[in-house]
Structure formats: structure tokens, C-alpha cells
Design an enzyme around this catalytic site. Sequence first.
Site, PDB file in Angstrom:
ATOM      1  N   ARG A   1       2.344  -1.094  -4.199  1.00  0.00           N
ATOM      2  CA  ARG A   1       1.595  -1.569  -5.370  1.00  0.00           C
ATOM      3  C   ARG A   1       0.207  -0.936  -5.383  1.00  0.00           C
ATOM      4  O   ARG A   1      -0.363  -0.633  -4.344  1.00  0.00           O
ATOM      5  CB  ARG A   1       1.435  -3.094  -5.304  1.00  0.00           C
ATOM      6  CG  ARG A   1       2.752  -3.838  -5.454  1.00  0.00           C
ATOM      7  CD  ARG A   1       2.572  -5.185  -6.093  1.00  0.00           C
ATOM      8  NE  ARG A   1       1.681  -6.088  -5.352  1.00  0.00           N
ATOM      9  CZ  ARG A   1       1.135  -7.169  -5.895  1.00  0.00           C
ATOM     10  NH1 ARG A   1       1.368  -7.474  -7.156  1.00  0.00           N
ATOM     11  NH2 ARG A   1       0.362  -7.955  -5.167  1.00  0.00           N
TER      12      ARG A   1
ATOM     13  N   LYS B   1       6.005  -7.893   7.694  1.00  0.00           N
ATOM     14  CA  LYS B   1       6.602  -7.287   6.499  1.00  0.00           C
ATOM     15  C   LYS B   1       7.806  -6.417   6.869  1.00  0.00           C
ATOM     16  O   LYS B   1       7.697  -5.490   7.665  1.00  0.00           O
ATOM     17  CB  LYS B   1       5.531  -6.455   5.790  1.00  0.00           C
ATOM     18  CG  LYS B   1       5.964  -5.887   4.463  1.00  0.00           C
ATOM     19  CD  LYS B   1       4.765  -5.642   3.576  1.00  0.00           C
ATOM     20  CE  LYS B   1       5.105  -4.757   2.408  1.00  0.00           C
ATOM     21  NZ  LYS B   1       4.057  -4.745   1.390  1.00  0.00           N
TER      22      LYS B   1
ATOM     23  N   ARG C   1      -2.267 -14.116   0.742  1.00  0.00           N
ATOM     24  CA  ARG C   1      -2.460 -13.940   2.186  1.00  0.00           C
ATOM     25  C   ARG C   1      -2.446 -15.301   2.867  1.00  0.00           C
ATOM     26  O   ARG C   1      -2.926 -16.278   2.297  1.00  0.00           O
ATOM     27  CB  ARG C   1      -3.822 -13.299   2.492  1.00  0.00           C
ATOM     28  CG  ARG C   1      -3.996 -11.893   1.958  1.00  0.00           C
ATOM     29  CD  ARG C   1      -3.305 -10.871   2.876  1.00  0.00           C
ATOM     30  NE  ARG C   1      -3.435  -9.538   2.345  1.00  0.00           N
ATOM     31  CZ  ARG C   1      -2.633  -8.994   1.426  1.00  0.00           C
ATOM     32  NH1 ARG C   1      -1.630  -9.682   0.935  1.00  0.00           N
ATOM     33  NH2 ARG C   1      -2.822  -7.774   0.992  1.00  0.00           N
TER      34      ARG C   1
HETATM   35  P1  ATP Z   1       0.083  -7.370  -1.758  1.00  0.00           P
HETATM   36  O1  ATP Z   1       0.139  -8.799  -1.339  1.00  0.00           O
HETATM   37  O2  ATP Z   1      -1.068  -7.039  -2.617  1.00  0.00           O
HETATM   38  O3  ATP Z   1       1.378  -6.875  -2.306  1.00  0.00           O
HETATM   39  P2  ATP Z   1       0.480  -5.593   0.508  1.00  0.00           P
HETATM   40  O4  ATP Z   1      -0.442  -5.270   1.616  1.00  0.00           O
HETATM   41  O5  ATP Z   1       1.837  -6.070   0.883  1.00  0.00           O
HETATM   42  O6  ATP Z   1      -0.266  -6.623  -0.404  1.00  0.00           O
HETATM   43  P3  ATP Z   1       1.681  -3.565  -1.078  1.00  0.00           P
HETATM   44  O7  ATP Z   1       1.093  -2.638  -2.079  1.00  0.00           O
HETATM   45  O8  ATP Z   1       2.689  -4.571  -1.543  1.00  0.00           O
HETATM   46  O9  ATP Z   1       0.527  -4.316  -0.368  1.00  0.00           O
HETATM   47  O10 ATP Z   1       2.355  -2.694   0.053  1.00  0.00           O
HETATM   48  C1  ATP Z   1       1.714  -1.548   0.554  1.00  0.00           C
HETATM   49  C2  ATP Z   1       1.228  -1.866   1.961  1.00  0.00           C
HETATM   50  O11 ATP Z   1       2.341  -2.094   2.792  1.00  0.00           O
HETATM   51  C3  ATP Z   1       0.476  -0.715   2.600  1.00  0.00           C
HETATM   52  O12 ATP Z   1      -0.881  -0.765   2.295  1.00  0.00           O
HETATM   53  C4  ATP Z   1       0.735  -0.946   4.103  1.00  0.00           C
HETATM   54  O13 ATP Z   1      -0.156  -1.889   4.644  1.00  0.00           O
HETATM   55  C5  ATP Z   1       2.094  -1.601   4.105  1.00  0.00           C
HETATM   56  N1  ATP Z   1       3.173  -0.643   4.411  1.00  0.00           N
HETATM   57  C6  ATP Z   1       3.275   0.682   4.131  1.00  0.00           C
HETATM   58  N2  ATP Z   1       4.430   1.192   4.562  1.00  0.00           N
HETATM   59  C7  ATP Z   1       5.104   0.170   5.143  1.00  0.00           C
HETATM   60  C8  ATP Z   1       6.360   0.063   5.776  1.00  0.00           C
HETATM   61  N3  ATP Z   1       7.202   1.080   5.896  1.00  0.00           N
HETATM   62  N4  ATP Z   1       6.692  -1.160   6.277  1.00  0.00           N
HETATM   63  C9  ATP Z   1       5.889  -2.230   6.154  1.00  0.00           C
HETATM   64  N5  ATP Z   1       4.687  -2.191   5.560  1.00  0.00           N
HETATM   65  C10 ATP Z   1       4.303  -1.005   5.044  1.00  0.00           C
HETATM   66  C1  BTN Z   2       5.140  -2.724  -1.782  1.00  0.00           C
HETATM   67  O1  BTN Z   2       5.298  -3.506  -0.843  1.00  0.00           O
HETATM   68  O2  BTN Z   2       4.035  -2.511  -2.302  1.00  0.00           O
HETATM   69  C2  BTN Z   2       6.295  -2.038  -2.400  1.00  0.00           C
HETATM   70  C3  BTN Z   2       6.797  -0.892  -1.598  1.00  0.00           C
HETATM   71  C4  BTN Z   2       7.918  -0.194  -2.337  1.00  0.00           C
HETATM   72  C5  BTN Z   2       8.444   0.999  -1.610  1.00  0.00           C
HETATM   73  C6  BTN Z   2       9.656   1.566  -2.294  1.00  0.00           C
HETATM   74  S1  BTN Z   2      10.504   2.773  -1.328  1.00  0.00           S
HETATM   75  C7  BTN Z   2      11.487   3.212  -2.689  1.00  0.00           C
HETATM   76  C8  BTN Z   2      10.580   3.221  -3.900  1.00  0.00           C
HETATM   77  N1  BTN Z   2       9.896   4.487  -4.024  1.00  0.00           N
HETATM   78  C9  BTN Z   2       8.572   4.377  -3.852  1.00  0.00           C
HETATM   79  O3  BTN Z   2       7.758   5.320  -3.887  1.00  0.00           O
HETATM   80  N2  BTN Z   2       8.246   3.102  -3.614  1.00  0.00           N
HETATM   81  C10 BTN Z   2       9.412   2.241  -3.635  1.00  0.00           C
END
Ligand code: ATP
Ligand code: BTN
Length: 319
Positions: free
Chosen positions: A117, A182, A316
Site C-alpha cells: 500500500r 505478517k 497498529r
Molecule cells: P498498513 O497497516 O498501513 O497496511 P503495513 O506496514 O502492513 O501497514 P503495507 O503497505 O500493507 O504496510 O505493507 C508493506 C509493508 O509490509 C512494508 O513496508 C514492509 O514493512 C512489509 N513487507 C514487505 N515485504 C514483506 C514480506 N514479504 N512479508 C511481510 N512483510 C513485508
Molecule cells: C500490503 O501488505 O501492503 C500488500 C502487499 C501486496 C503484495 C502483492 S504481491 C502480488 C501483487 N503484486 C504487487 O506488486 N503487490 C501485490
Amino acid sequence: MKEHQVKLAILQQLSEGGFHSGETLGESLGVSRAAISKHIQGIQQWGVDIFRVQGKGYQLAQPMELLNEARLRQTLTSPFELIPIIDSTNQYLLDKQQALSSGQVCISEYQAKGRGRRGREWVSPFGANLYLSMYWRLEAGIAAAMGLSLVVGVAIVEALESLGIEGVKLKWPNDLYHNDRKLAGILVEMSGQAGGAANLVIGMGMNLRMSHQTEGIGQPWTSLSDVVSTPFSRNDLVVAFVKAWQQALEDYELKGMQGFVERWNRHDNFMGREVKLIMGSREIKGKVRGIDPTGAVLLETANGIEPFIGGEISLRQAE
Ligand code: ATP
Ligand code: BTN
């Protein structure tokens, strides 16, 4: 053979297990030993752990089950493309949406520009995880799009349960958690509107066997291999998830969030727990009371139970 093709062919051989010498790999692929060594370095940059033993050759540090197009075609009825190396499966479908119909799927082994996101990076090493996207034309229009990550999240948790994998939870609005770490993230993106309908791409990244050495993730994370002790197949998971999404999206088109609210609430990781909602510079603390039929998260504060909804909100755990 093209650059990627040689690397993929090397990985195909390594994924069969055991040691493979630079010489035999080179001979079978028609390239020199030195070229193999360079390709191995490139593969390592895709996040694959490979080690070399003098006199024996190369071996994968962990077993790897590659996605198998022929096997997927036997069981999947949805149209799909398997593109092993890609920038982002979501971006790929967004770019192609004109030519697609609902349910079209893209899967990949490695994303060079996987995203979460608000432009955050999604770490996407080769062969260790799932990167899966589906195009969907939502006739109900953009107003209904907020519910999609919730509906798809419920579908994934239930698909895992039907495979005997229990304990995976949901974090509003787009994450899957296990033991407060996560495991997967869902990203819904819009590629425009045609009349009243919204053209959407729903993408999920789920960690399956990601190396604990993986860097660049700024929060606690986990992999499915840490959730279950029994073996599972990446290919079977793709099939299970695509089928579950298709069904959930069809149900959502027909009945909206009806039915999904209870299903979400059963699996909400933070149900009854103190959290904070971050909205720009504003923070609100309260206890999670599940979601409502609009897809909003319900928070119990001093003012009673209030709904919160919007793409800018992050939930959070309260310290
Ligand atoms: P929000 O609650 O705003 O969604 P979030 O930290 O989960 O917060 P996202 O945009 O949903 O944010 O997810 C992207 C984030 O997830 C990255 O900033 C990183 O911290 C984490 N991330 C990136 N790659 C992975 C992965 N393969 N597995 C788990 N977490 C990851
Ligand atoms: C999140 O937690 O913010 C969402 C992560 C979404 C990752 C998936 S992997 C397949 C698809 N292609 C991308 O570039 N992002 C989503």
C-alpha cells in the site's frame, strides 16, 4: 537463450535437488562454466540461497518447488499467465486491463518491483513465496472496492483452513497475520472506470518459505512454513487461492458484504484488543470490535463504538 531463460533453466535443475557442477550445467545449457558462475550470482540477487562445494558444484540451501504451468493448467479453470520474472503482477494486469475479463490471473516466481500500500516495497524473493494477482471488473463500481481486500482476505484464511492450516488471522484492512507477525498482504488497485463499473486488480503476496536472512522488511513477519509443520505445495496453494477468490468475488457481486462480516470477525487478529488507528498526524486508541457491513473497522472508544474507513488508515497494536 535469453538472460532469464538460462537462469530459470539452472534453477529448474537445482530444484531437482543434489549438487550440480558448473561443467554439467554449462554443457546442458550450451554456455561456459564462467557464464554459469555469473548466472548463479544473478540468481542469488533474486534472493535464492545457493552454496558451492569445491569438487561437487552448486546446491540450493533450501528445497524449492517451482510453479508448474502444466500442472496448474490441469486443475485451474481460470485463465492465467505464469511469468516467472516480473516487475509486479499487479502492474502487469493493470497495464493489460483493456484486454482482460474478470478472473484473469497472473502469477510469478519473483517480483523486481513488488509493492504494498501507498507505494511501499513488497519484498519478493524468487521461488520462496506466492505473488498472485487477479483482474476483476466490479459492476457495483468503485464505492464497493473498499470491501474487496476484506472479502479476499476471508477467502484466503478459509482456503487455508480447508487445507488443514489453522490459526491464520486477519488484520484490517489488508493483511494476514500469524502470532502477530505478517504472513501476507493484499493490495487492491484500480485501473479506471468503465461506465459505472470499476476495473480492479487484487494482488496477494504470501510468504511460504522465506529465508530468515531476508532483509528489508521493517516489521515482524512470518512464513507459512513457520505456521505448519506438515509439507504443503506452492502449486496446490495457487489453485486453492484462485478458486477461493473467484467464488468470494462472485458472492460479493451478488450479496455484498452480507455473510462476510461474521466470517471476518471470527478471524480478526485484534478482536477485543487495544489498538491505535493512525490517520496522518491523528491517532485514535480503542478496542477492536470487528467490522461493519460497509467494511469499516469498529473501534470502541470513550465515545462508544465508532466506524472508521479509508485507504489512509493504518491499524497498529497499542503499546
Ligand atoms: P498498513 O497497516 O498501513 O497496511 P503495513 O506496514 O502492513 O501497514 P503495507 O503497505 O500493507 O504496510 O505493507 C508493506 C509493508 O509490509 C512494508 O513496508 C514492509 O514493512 C512489509 N513487507 C514487505 N515485504 C514483506 C514480506 N514479504 N512479508 C511481510 N512483510 C513485508
Ligand atoms: C500490503 O501488505 O501492503 C500488500 C502487499 C501486496 C503484495 C502483492 S504481491 C502480488 C501483487 N503484486 C504487487 O506488486 N503487490 C501485490
